[in-house]
Design a protein around this motif. Structure first.
Motif, PDB file in Angstrom:
ATOM      1  N   MET B   1       0.834  -1.204   0.000  1.00  0.00           N
ATOM      2  CA  MET B   1       0.000   0.000   0.000  1.00  0.00           C
ATOM      3  C   MET B   1       0.864   1.248   0.000  1.00  0.00           C
ATOM      4  SD  MET B   1      -3.112   0.872  -0.150  1.00  0.00           S
ATOM      5  CE  MET B   1      -3.767   2.517  -0.262  1.00  0.00           C
ATOM      6  N   LEU B   2       1.901   1.212   0.846  1.00  0.00           N
ATOM      7  CA  LEU B   2       2.772   2.367   0.959  1.00  0.00           C
ATOM      8  C   LEU B   2       3.429   2.685  -0.386  1.00  0.00           C
ATOM      9  CD1 LEU B   2       3.566   4.208   3.312  1.00  0.00           C
ATOM     10  CD2 LEU B   2       5.726   2.962   3.446  1.00  0.00           C
ATOM     11  N   ASP B   3       3.895   1.578  -1.060  1.00  0.00           N
ATOM     12  CA  ASP B   3       4.565   1.800  -2.334  1.00  0.00           C
ATOM     13  C   ASP B   3       3.592   2.375  -3.353  1.00  0.00           C
ATOM     14  OD1 ASP B   3       3.179  -0.511  -2.080  1.00  0.00           O
ATOM     15  OD2 ASP B   3       4.323  -1.564  -3.629  1.00  0.00           O
ATOM     16  N   LEU B   4       2.345   1.917  -3.283  1.00  0.00           N
ATOM     17  CA  LEU B   4       1.345   2.418  -4.227  1.00  0.00           C
ATOM     18  C   LEU B   4       1.106   3.915  -4.014  1.00  0.00           C
ATOM     19  CD1 LEU B   4      -0.260   1.050  -6.408  1.00  0.00           C
ATOM     20  CD2 LEU B   4      -2.203   0.991  -4.862  1.00  0.00           C
ATOM     21  N   ILE B   5       1.003   4.278  -2.758  1.00  0.00           N
ATOM     22  CA  ILE B   5       0.788   5.697  -2.439  1.00  0.00           C
ATOM     23  C   ILE B   5       1.951   6.526  -2.960  1.00  0.00           C
ATOM     24  CG2 ILE B   5       0.732   7.365  -0.530  1.00  0.00           C
ATOM     25  CD1 ILE B   5      -0.919   5.324   1.027  1.00  0.00           C
ATOM     26  N   LEU B   6       3.152   6.004  -2.738  1.00  0.00           N
ATOM     27  CA  LEU B   6       4.339   6.736  -3.173  1.00  0.00           C
ATOM     28  C   LEU B   6       4.360   6.862  -4.697  1.00  0.00           C
ATOM     29  CD1 LEU B   6       6.953   8.006  -2.007  1.00  0.00           C
ATOM     30  CD2 LEU B   6       8.109   5.919  -2.748  1.00  0.00           C
ATOM     31  N   THR B   7       4.065   5.747  -5.377  1.00  0.00           N
ATOM     32  CA  THR B   7       4.085   5.786  -6.844  1.00  0.00           C
ATOM     33  C   THR B   7       3.090   6.810  -7.366  1.00  0.00           C
ATOM     34  OG1 THR B   7       4.123   3.412  -6.515  1.00  0.00           O
ATOM     35  CG2 THR B   7       4.358   4.194  -8.762  1.00  0.00           C
ATOM     36  N   GLN B   8       1.900   6.778  -6.790  1.00  0.00           N
ATOM     37  CA  GLN B   8       0.878   7.709  -7.277  1.00  0.00           C
ATOM     38  C   GLN B   8       1.264   9.166  -7.006  1.00  0.00           C
ATOM     39  OE1 GLN B   8      -0.454   5.477  -9.357  1.00  0.00           O
ATOM     40  NE2 GLN B   8      -2.037   7.044  -9.302  1.00  0.00           N
ATOM     41  N   MET B   9       1.875   9.315  -5.853  1.00  0.00           N
ATOM     42  CA  MET B   9       2.360  10.644  -5.474  1.00  0.00           C
ATOM     43  C   MET B   9       3.337  11.147  -6.533  1.00  0.00           C
ATOM     44  SD  MET B   9       2.090  12.249  -2.412  1.00  0.00           S
ATOM     45  CE  MET B   9       2.769  13.727  -1.734  1.00  0.00           C
ATOM     46  N   LEU B  10       4.300  10.274  -6.876  1.00  0.00           N
ATOM     47  CA  LEU B  10       5.319  10.657  -7.848  1.00  0.00           C
ATOM     48  C   LEU B  10       4.685  10.891  -9.215  1.00  0.00           C
ATOM     49  CD1 LEU B  10       8.186   8.251  -6.754  1.00  0.00           C
ATOM     50  CD2 LEU B  10       8.037  10.716  -6.415  1.00  0.00           C
ATOM     51  N   ASN B  11       3.737  10.022  -9.561  1.00  0.00           N
ATOM     52  CA  ASN B  11       3.008  10.181 -10.823  1.00  0.00           C
ATOM     53  C   ASN B  11       2.369  11.552 -10.917  1.00  0.00           C
ATOM     54  OD1 ASN B  11       2.881   8.360 -12.887  1.00  0.00           O
ATOM     55  ND2 ASN B  11       1.794   6.856 -11.620  1.00  0.00           N
ATOM     56  N   GLY B  12       1.685  11.889  -9.840  1.00  0.00           N
ATOM     57  CA  GLY B  12       0.993  13.169  -9.806  1.00  0.00           C
ATOM     58  C   GLY B  12       1.954  14.324  -9.946  1.00  0.00           C
ATOM     59  N   MET B  13       3.107  14.197  -9.282  1.00  0.00           N
ATOM     60  CA  MET B  13       4.061  15.294  -9.343  1.00  0.00           C
ATOM     61  C   MET B  13       4.682  15.415 -10.729  1.00  0.00           C
ATOM     62  SD  MET B  13       5.848  15.266  -5.631  1.00  0.00           S
ATOM     63  CE  MET B  13       6.798  16.727  -5.984  1.00  0.00           C
ATOM     64  N   ALA B  14       4.802  14.286 -11.414  1.00  0.00           N
ATOM     65  CA  ALA B  14       5.354  14.331 -12.766  1.00  0.00           C
ATOM     66  C   ALA B  14       4.413  15.081 -13.704  1.00  0.00           C
ATOM     67  CB  ALA B  14       5.603  12.914 -13.272  1.00  0.00           C
ATOM     68  N   SER B  15       3.116  14.780 -13.604  1.00  0.00           N
ATOM     69  CA  SER B  15       2.197  15.496 -14.498  1.00  0.00           C
ATOM     70  C   SER B  15       2.041  16.947 -14.059  1.00  0.00           C
ATOM     71  CB  SER B  15       0.840  14.798 -14.564  1.00  0.00           C
ATOM     72  OG  SER B  15       0.373  14.512 -13.278  1.00  0.00           O
ATOM     73  N   ALA B  16       2.335  17.212 -12.778  1.00  0.00           N
ATOM     74  CA  ALA B  16       2.227  18.585 -12.299  1.00  0.00           C
ATOM     75  C   ALA B  16       3.229  19.500 -12.995  1.00  0.00           C
ATOM     76  CB  ALA B  16       2.439  18.636 -10.784  1.00  0.00           C
ATOM     77  N   SER B  17       4.372  18.947 -13.356  1.00  0.00           N
ATOM     78  CA  SER B  17       5.419  19.787 -13.934  1.00  0.00           C
ATOM     79  C   SER B  17       4.958  20.457 -15.223  1.00  0.00           C
ATOM     80  CB  SER B  17       6.682  18.970 -14.180  1.00  0.00           C
ATOM     81  OG  SER B  17       7.380  18.823 -12.974  1.00  0.00           O
ATOM     82  N   SER B  18       4.393  19.649 -16.123  1.00  0.00           N
ATOM     83  CA  SER B  18       3.943  20.229 -17.395  1.00  0.00           C
ATOM     84  C   SER B  18       2.832  21.244 -17.153  1.00  0.00           C
ATOM     85  CB  SER B  18       3.439  19.134 -18.330  1.00  0.00           C
ATOM     86  OG  SER B  18       4.517  18.609 -19.043  1.00  0.00           O
TER      87      SER B  18
END
Lengths: 256, 620, 236
Positions: B1-18
């Motif tokens: 679960m923790l890894d999933l949260i982290l992955t999604q977090m990172l995913n979100g931050m990646a799309s945030a950049s553009s």
């Protein structure tokens, strides 16, 4: 005036903007029928004071009491319902409406009818609106759009609007700014007449000392957010402190 | 679960950049020029398409080819931005806000067709970035290294912008001009150069944002509007004009999206919505925004007196109505169908006019309520098995409720802020209709929305439409002249005065917003039954622009204007669609030409001409 | 010798309202001219028209013999006219140094050359607050900053719109000294003023404007000597 409850009572009013104290420790009363002038240099806090009394700004601290009930922090529309009429430094009227419709709108709102979505508004309160316009001398121009009126006339329309709720207190911010000298005297004479006749308390700010000394019953002087004088015009005029910060001690022109 | 949260977090931050790149460009441009560039999403799309072509040409396998292509794409988009500024925007800096927005929308339409002509309708996939093809293991899950790179781009650009604005003369001038551009000119700075460079820079940021998405997602013709809607949400949440706020909001929205998709795919939009609600309640001008300076006066400056129709005008209206009523006797069924549509659009335009004219609230998303009316009818037929009559009755309530919910947010803002928010809501409504396939059928729409048997004949349905629309328009008209309509105008003319005479301006505007939405919903429901089907395009942005153009063409100041405008506009655009497949380009060009030739609007242009004529008259 | 600034028959209007009617004025080299009149008489509009911020609808404006009416503000500034607006308009988010840098232009022949250090010598208060944002300064300090910012452009002519407006008397006295110091540097100055006392202490000549027309143009001494004129137009 002691013994009679004042219409407006202000105690220890204060407001800061980002650390700058715009108004601090301001206290005064206005009685029914009294013309009270608030004067002072630019930036002294006159407009801030006014906007706190009218509800456009909320005070940081202090009490504002209208006829015994607090209006500190109330919204402008609530303050209107409590019997306060307001005119603005830069006239605020409805430019796309006629002079008559401007006053009708105020009367409709006062009567609680502003939510009616069907009845024709033009037929509402016609007689009352025209009576108010007659009072300020604008009846002849009742059908003209406010957007094309001369500035002095707009000030009169604003006065009629401000009188539409049968106010106990009139707040007038620079009521004669931008008017010709004769117009100024005439407008303030009109305000004084209405105030006396209907026992309305009037608080106004003013830059023109001729207007202040001709029409104010009492004068407050504000400097850097504090009241430095409160008294009848002649006393304020000769007050050394007031002359130092505002009226000037050695006016070359006046002395000649 | 923790890894999933982290992955999604990172995913979100990646799309945030553009998202941040595009939003900061938009914010910077707005700060200096006071124009909200609706075409910023189009520049983003162009950045992505140009990158596809350039990277392909330079060789996607070599780092030089890939990164060179990306950077050159951003640079070219910057140049395109400069051309747009010099050719179009420079002429309209003095024009009313609404016309400026409209002109940039004309650019959106033109770019759509240019992209279609150059790159074709198929989605394009970009290559992976050389050197970033691997994955990084984070808490046992594979995370693409390119995503990590993107995450770094956001703060990197933020830092770069900070340096540019705090440490260079250009940046100092931009900040000074953001506050008081006239004063900057009076100190000897050539504003034209400054404006052009700012626009080019903001455009390049958008282009870079688009180009960097290449390895992440397919490049499509939908990118422009979906991006601009998201960017508007970011900018409203972050605070228009604040670059730091834009970053904060981009991360917030990006991460929210990523989690939303994970937990409750259908509810992502609702989440975004709720966050926006909280932010707007607590900080009406965004997380780091400030109260904007007094908004510019409405579409044509001072509005003329509004007077009830003269007996002559009433007679003319009655004659037109009778003429329409006689139409079924004279014309073919095909023509009758067109006439039915015209009548529906007249109501649609009139509903927007109540908001825009007396209300002074510009909506770039009015199609949402038209479309929701149509979907309301279609859904009632499909899922409740309702016949036409109750469906027609229920449908407008769906639109009205949406108007109440969306309107609550919108009336908290004014001017361009509000226009941005209306567009964002319309895009959310469109996305829901498009993506919630189980309910709405997605792109395939809902078919078989036919009238009850008695109303099937074209003439009968025409009369039904005419009766409902004419009655609705007349009621709207009555509203404009009622105390509520006056209170609405009072709030538009002078909110300060309106509040000072006891009018709750925001609530009055909210009521008008909901009424306008309800009326648009009536039009939409009738439209669904006249077509027999509904599609997501009913609530798409171009339809909103249709409504705007109808109102503007007829004149914002007159009550009968939108009805006339609807007939003129629909008549013209139907011909245009028949004439050329590139009707978007033609329409966009027409809008741009109209706005740059008459920057004060047709009526405003006439008034200015009259002023000049009077001034030159020595007798006065 | 021809005047540095020569305004002839200047008209200006806002929409339907005519604000200036045939204004003619001139400012000689090294001269300080006070443009006097009530609120709304047309003082600020005259300044803005010279600066290109209000388009003149008639008449001509010459600066150093060159026509400047119809030019854009930034071109006029580059020719050597510095404008200090009445409402100050410092860039409140920019620091004192940044405010100065916005106004910076290359040195100019025939005009004093200003650097931040020279300006800090003229306005000692500012020196202590180089990194303070303009918005966090008092009214008097902002007024000083606006003048300093404009001087960074090394102007030959300074337009000062109501420099004493709303300032405490002590600051007004300091302002008068500053203006005299600038005059000492060889700068020509056109200032608008309602305060006769202040204007009388700095100006060589005075012009009175009323309802957009010039009603008096002469020496300061002549204005001081004419009580009727002052009473009629200056309401002091």
């Amino acid at each position: 005036m002691s013994g009679i409850e004042p219409v407006l009572s202000v105690r220890e009013l204060a407001k800061s903007f980002g650390g700058v104290r715009a108004v601090q420790g301001v206290s005064f009363d206005v009685a029914a029928g009294e013309m009270l002038a608030l004067i002072g240099p630019n930036g002294a806090g006159k407009s801030t004071c006014f906007n706190m009394l009218g509800g456009q700004l909320a005070p940081d601290s202090g009490a504002v009491t209208l006829l015994g009930r607090s209006i500190a922090g109330a919204k402008p529309r609530e303050i209107w319902r409590r019997g306060v009429g307001r005119t603005f430094q830069i006239t605020a009227t409805f430019a796309s409406m006629s002079v008559r419709e401007n006053v009708q709108m105020a009367l409709i709102s006062q009567a609680g009818g502003a939510w009616n979505p069907l009845a024709p508004a033009r037929a509402r309160h016609v007689a009352a609106a025209e009576a108010l316009l007659a009072q300020v001398g604008m009846l002849e121009q009742a059908g003209r759009a406010c957007g094309i009126l001369a500035y002095g006339d707009l000030k009169r329309v604003e006065l009629a609007i401000a009188l539409a709720n049968g106010p106990r207190l009139l707040l007038m911010d620079e009521p004669t700014a931008g008017m010709a000298p004769q117009e100024r005297i005439a407008l303030m004479a009109l305000v004084a007449r209405i105030a006396k006749a209907e026992a309305i308390a009037v608080l106004f700010t003013e830059h023109d000392m001729d207007v202040v000394f001709a029409h104010a019953d009492r004068v407050l002087v504000l400097d850097r957010g504090r009241l430095i004088a409160d008294g009848p015009p002649h006393a304020v005029r000769n007050d050394a402190g007031v002359r130092a910060v505002y009226l000037g001690t050695d006016d070359g022109a006046e002395g000649a | 679960m923790l890894d999933l949260i982290l992955t999604q977090m990172l995913n979100g931050m990646a799309s945030a950049s553009s998202l941040f790149l595009v939003a900061s460009g938009l914010s910077i441009i707005f700060g200096v020029t006071r124009i909200v560039n609706f075409a910023h999403g189009s520049l983003y799309m162009l950045g992505a398409y140009l990158a596809v072509t350039l990277v392909g040409a330079f060789g996607p396998a070599s780092p030089l080819g890939f990164w060179g292509g990306i950077l050159l794409a951003a640079f070219l988009v910057g140049l395109i931005g400069i051309v747009i500024e010099v050719v179009i925007l420079r002429r309209i800096y003095q024009a009313p806000e609404l016309f400026q927005l409209l002109a940039t929308f004309g650019v959106v339409l033109m770019v759509q067709d240019i992209a279609l002509a150059v790159w074709g309708p198929e989605d394009r996939l970009g290559p992976r970035a050389p050197g970033f093809k691997s994955f990084v293991m984070i808490l046992d899950s594979r995370f693409p290294s390119y995503e990590l790179f993107l995450i770094a781009v956001g703060p990197l650009v933020l830092g770069l912008l900070w340096f540019l604005f705090r440490r260079t003369r250009w940046g100092t001038l931009v900040r000074a001009a953001t506050q008081d551009r006239e004063m900057v000119g009076a100190l000897g700075v050539d504003q034209r150069l400054l404006f052009t460079s700012v626009f080019g820079f903001g455009a390049a940021l958008a282009g870079l944002g688009g180009a960097l998405q290449l390895p992440r997602e397919a490049v499509t013709l939908h990118m422009d509007l979906s991006t601009i809607a998201e960017v508007f949400v970011v900018v409203v949440v972050g605070g228009l004009g604040s670059v730091g706020g834009a970053y904060l909001a981009a991360v917030l929205i990006g991460v929210l999206h990523a989690f939303g998709i994970l937990i409750f795919p259908k509810i992502t939009l609702v989440l975004v919505f709720l966050v926006m609600a909280v932010v707007l309640i607590v900080k009406p001008y965004g997380l780091m925004g400030r109260k904007p300076a007094a908004t510019l006066p409405g579409a044509a400056g001072i509005e003329p007196l509004l007077t009830p129709a003269t007996p002559g005008a009433k007679l003319a209206g009655l004659a037109a109505l009778l003429l329409l009523a006689a139409a079924p006797l004279a014309v073919s069924d095909a023509w009758l169908l067109t006439l039915t549509e015209l009548v529906i659009f007249a109501l649609f335009a009139a509903s927007l006019h109540v908001m825009m004219g007396p209300g002074g609230m510009a909506s770039f998303g009015h199609a949402a309520y038209f479309g929701l009316g149509a979907y309301g009818a279609a859904l009632a037929v499909k899922w409740l098995g309702a016949p036409m009559e109750p469906a027609l009755l229920l449908a407008p309530f769906l639109a009205g409720i949406a108007g109440i919910v969306f309107g609550w947010f919108c009336v908290r803002l004014s001017g361009v802020y509000m226009a941005m928010l209306t567009l964002a809501f319309a895009q959310i409504a469109w996305a829901t209709a498009f993506q919630w396939v189980e309910l709405t059928g997605g792109d395939n729409g809902i078919l078989g929305v036919w009238p009850s048997a008695w109303a099937v004949p074209k003439a009968v349905f025409f009369y039904l439409t005419l009766a409902i629309c004419a009655a609705s328009v007349l009621l709207l008209r009555r509203l404009v002249f009622s105390p509520l309509g006056y209170a609405l105008r009072a709030g538009r003319d002078s909110p300060l005065r309106a509040e000072a005479i006891g009018i709750d301006v925001m609530r009055v505007q909210w009521a008008a917003f909901a009424i306008a939405a309800f009326a648009a919903g009536i039009a939409g429901a009738l439209f669904a039954f006249s077509k027999g089907s509904v599609f997501p395009t009913y609530l798409a942005i171009p339809r909103s622009v249709d409504a705007l153009l109808m109102v503007l063409l007829g004149g914002v100041q007159t009550v009968s204007g939108p009805v006339v405008g609807a007939f003129a506009y629909i008549g013209l655009s139907e011909q245009l669609v028949k004439l050329t497949p590139y009707w978007r380009f033609t329409l966009g060009l027409a809008i741009v030409l109209l706005v740059s030739l008459f920057p004060r609007g047709l009526v405003g242009g006439f008034l200015a001409w009259r002023d000049r004529r009077d001034a030159g008259d020595p007798a006065r | 010798m021809e005047p540095l600034l020569d305004i002839s028959g200047l008209d200006a209007r806002y929409g339907q309202a005519q604000i200036l009617r045939g204004i003619s004025l001139s400012v000689g080299r090294g001269e300080v001219l006070a443009l006097m009149g009530r609120n709304g008489a047309g003082k600020s509009t005259t300044m803005k028209a010279v600066m290109g911020l209000v388009p003149p609808s008639g008449g001509t404006i010459r600066f150093d013999g060159r026509r400047i009416d119809g030019r854009e503000a930034f071109e006029i500034a580059r020719l050597g006219i510095g404008y200090v607006p009445e409402d100050r308009r410092v860039f409140s988010e920019l620091t004192v140094m940044e405010n100065l840098s916005v106004g910076q232009r290359p040195p100019r022949q025939g005009a004093p050359h200003w650097t931040p250090e020279r300006l800090f010598a003229l306005f000692p208060n500012l020196a202590a607050m180089r990194d303070r944002p303009g918005g966090a300064m008092s009214g008097g300090e902002q007024q000083m900053l606006t003048i300093a910012r404009t001087l960074m452009g090394n102007p030959r002519l300074l337009l000062l719109d109501e420099p004493s407006e709303g300032l405490a008397p002590v600051i007004v006295q300091a302002m008068a000294r500053t203006i005299l110091a600038l005059k000492g540097e060889g700068l020509s100055i056109l200032l608008s003023e309602q305060n006769l006392h202040f204007a009388g202490s700095v100006a060589d000549r005075a012009a009175i404007i009323e309802k957009g027309e010039i009603r008096f143009d002469g020496t300061m001494a002549a204005l001081k000597a004419d009580a009727a004129l002052r009473a009629q137009y200056l309401s002091v």
